[in-house]
Design an enzyme around this catalytic site. Structure first.
Site, PDB file in Angstrom:
ATOM      1  N   LEU A 471      15.590   6.974  11.234  1.00  0.00           N
ATOM      2  CA  LEU A 471      16.660   7.964  11.391  1.00  0.00           C
ATOM      3  C   LEU A 471      17.323   8.305  10.063  1.00  0.00           C
ATOM      4  CD1 LEU A 471      18.217   6.533  14.680  1.00  0.00           C
ATOM      5  CD2 LEU A 471      16.637   8.455  14.455  1.00  0.00           C
ATOM      6  N   HIS A 472      16.475   8.559   9.058  1.00  0.00           N
ATOM      7  CA  HIS A 472      16.970   8.928   7.734  1.00  0.00           C
ATOM      8  C   HIS A 472      16.385  10.259   7.267  1.00  0.00           C
ATOM      9  CE1 HIS A 472      17.259   4.284   7.111  1.00  0.00           C
ATOM     10  NE2 HIS A 472      18.223   4.740   7.890  1.00  0.00           N
TER      11      HIS A 472
END
Length: 600
Positions: A471-472
């Site tokens: 989730l970057h």
């Protein structure tokens, strides 16, 4: 909701970067600021936002999550990868894992190597990291002590955490005091955005204290659909709220929608590659082919072990315990619900070719997936692992002129030979640590991926089947002055436009080697000074550890340098891994398997 129709600044997105900008720009009482957030308020009574251990619940929940998905990823069997993005004030900082990591100083040196980016080196970024922090572990030359972001250090004091720390040293890795301080490389307790048992989101830190400012308006449930233009100047935005449409004008518009929404809105407004825009039914206005390109992320897997001892946090997941755990948090701000459980981990290099760590560990005294699924055993523990500096690049583009239709997203995970090689090294390195004697009293065997996954081909196949995004997402509207750059690195203005700036993770030239929340906040702090015309903070240059540069493991004069160097019979981690017989890598043409592998 204010009746005002004109502001000096309209900030599109009340997430991490938007919260910072709203605070800093509205500090001048003569400057009017409007924040438009498409999600809802982060109500004080919402436990799924403010309870640290509740982080698994918003994922996939349409009340909290925009629920993006990639296109079928060609190197992952054609499966789609879900991307959770915060649908609430504070953005993803209101639903993320609360892990605070700056990245390595080398990340910012890499940024500064790009033409026009010289003032984005670590020396120029460090004072902005420090300005935003209150580090409960103590301020020093590397850390701040009076900023709005309160950072607690995880306790990490359970038997499994202690076994993990001992195992890393047995594997040849020296501990570090602070992965955000002098030396990132090594293992330590992690900083987290938790304050007295509550999530300390960007909204809580930057917006809640200033909600009474008369020159600041915050409108939630406001979905921006288009930009208003006069020639090449943006003069305002159009947005919907409920069934009503609204127009607001501005001296400047600042996009803070993140790596997905910012390039999407730019393309909807006619900024991007003309061919892409025409195919989506949008009339091109500004030719910027870099919009939506250079998309980057971190992929991760969970390497899990069963525990033979009843010392993990698995019982806290039993449903019958939830009312008691919730009550303990609600009334006392303590117990299993008051932690994010990501209390410790570290960074290592998996080969000698990299200048700074390319692998991050998060250790958990649990064996579950990020969304809380995947239990089925009494006790367990795991590490979250994945390459940090992958050379994989993706893209994001609209396919329709409908602003509510999600864009086409493709990260191209596992698409390069170097990325696949590092994945094999990553799994080997993690297994090397978890197989140390410190875990002998606890390990009930590897649950995932399990003993059937051993060769490099089996490892890559498993990663393709099982990996999730960390989730970057970032880098989709990068800063720079080259032909593919979108944002001017000095002013944050979108090239070829006036009155339009971008400040969020999309402007990264390359992803940092850790969780990206802290770098996003730093970029916003630095951008706020540039936008407001303030004097930029003076660069700071304390010594930072650089591998293979003859530098001590601890700051000069620390007696632990001599103590660690005097250890008898403890090989370095790279030496220890290189001594193992990894047949899978050898078959692929590596003369020396393991961390120190060199291609034949």
């Amino acid at each position: 909701m204010s009746n005002r129709t004109h502001y000096d600044y309209v900030i599109v997105g009340g997430g991490s970067a938007g919260s910072v900008l709203a605070n800093r720009l509205s500090a001048d009482p003569e400057t009017s600021v409007l924040v438009l957030e498409a999600g809802r308020r982060d109500f004080v009574f919402d436990p799924f936002v403010h309870m640290p251990a509740a982080l698994m619940y918003p994922s996939g929940n349409p009340l909290y999550d925009w629920r993006y998905q990639t296109d079928p990823e060609p190197h992952m069997g054609g499966r789609r990868v879900s991307h959770t993005r915060g649908k609430v004030l504070g953005g993803s900082s209101s639903i993320n894992g609360m892990i605070f990591q700056r990245g390595n100083p080398g990340d910012y040196e890499k940024w500064a190597e790009n033409e026009g980016m010289e003032h984005w080196d670590f020396a120029h970024c460090l004072p902005y990291f420090k300005r935003m922090e209150t580090t409960r572990a103590g301020a020093d030359a590397w850390r701040g002590g009076s900023g709005p972001l309160i950072l607690e250090r995880g306790p990490a004091d359970s038997p499994l955490f202690q076994a993990f720390f001992e195992a890393t040293q047995q594997a040849g890795y020296a501990p570090t005091d602070d992965v955000n301080g002098y030396r990132q490389e090594g293992f330590a307790k992690f900083d987290r955005n938790v304050n007295n048992g509550r999530r300390w989101s960007a909204s809580r830190a930057y917006l809640w204290p200033i909600r009474g400012r008369r020159n600041l308006d915050i409108t939630t449930l406001a979905f921006v659909t288009d930009l208003i233009w006069q020639g090449n100047r943006v003069t305002g935005v159009q947005y919907t709220r409920g069934r009503s449409s609204h127009t607001v004008t501005a001296g400047e518009v600042i996009l803070c929608g993140g790596a997905f929404n910012t390039p999407q809105l730019l393309e909807l407004a006619g900024v991007g590659d003309p061919e892409v825009l025409k195919k989506a039914g949008v009339t091109p206005r500004i030719d910027l082919p870099g919009v939506g390109e250079n998309l980057q992320d971190h992929l991760e897997v969970y390497l899990q072990h069963a525990s033979t001892q009843p010392v993990s946090m698995m019982p806290a997941l039993e449903k019958w315990r939830a009312p008691f755990i919730g009550a303990d948090w609600l009334f006392n701000r303590q117990g299993p619900a008051a932690t994010n459980h990501f209390e410790a981990g570290g960074f290592i290099r998996t080969n000698d070719e990299v200048k700074y760590p390319n692998l991050m560990f998060h250790f958990l005294p649990l064996a579950v997936r990020y969304d809380g699924s995947g239990g089925g055993h009494d006790h367990g523990y795991q590490v979250h692992i994945g390459p940090m500096n992958s050379d994989v690049r993706g893209r994001l583009h609209i396919t329709s002129s409908d602003p509510r239709q999600h864009p086409s997203i493709l990260f191209n995970y596992l698409s390069t030979e170097n990325d696949r090689r590092e994945w094999v090294e990553v799994i080997r390195a993690a297994r090397h640590i978890l197989s140390q004697p410190a875990f002998d009293a606890f390990s009930g065997g590897e649950i995932s991926p399990g003993p059937d996954v051993e060769t490099d081909e089996e490892i890559i196949d498993w990663v393709a089947r099982d990996a999730e995004t960390a989730l970057h997402p970032s880098c989709s509207a990068k800063m720079g002055v080259d032909d593919m750059a979108v944002v001017d690195p000095h002013s944050m203005k979108v090239h070829g436009t006036e009155g339009l700036r971008v400040v969020d993770a999309s402007v990264f030239p390359s992803v940092t080697n850790g969780n990206i929340y802290a770098p996003v906040m730093m970029v916003a702090e630095k951008a706020a000074d540039a936008i407001a015309g303030n004097t930029m903070l003076t660069p700071e240059n304390p010594p930072v550890y650089r591998a293979n540069a003859g530098m001590p493991l601890y700051p000069e004069g620390d007696p632990r340098n001599d103590a660690w160097n005097a250890k008898d019979g403890v090989p370095t981690a790279l030496e220890a891994m290189a001594a193992q017989d990894f047949d899978g890598l050898a078959r692929r043409g590596f003369a020396n398997t393991g961390a120190g592998a060199e291609e034949r």
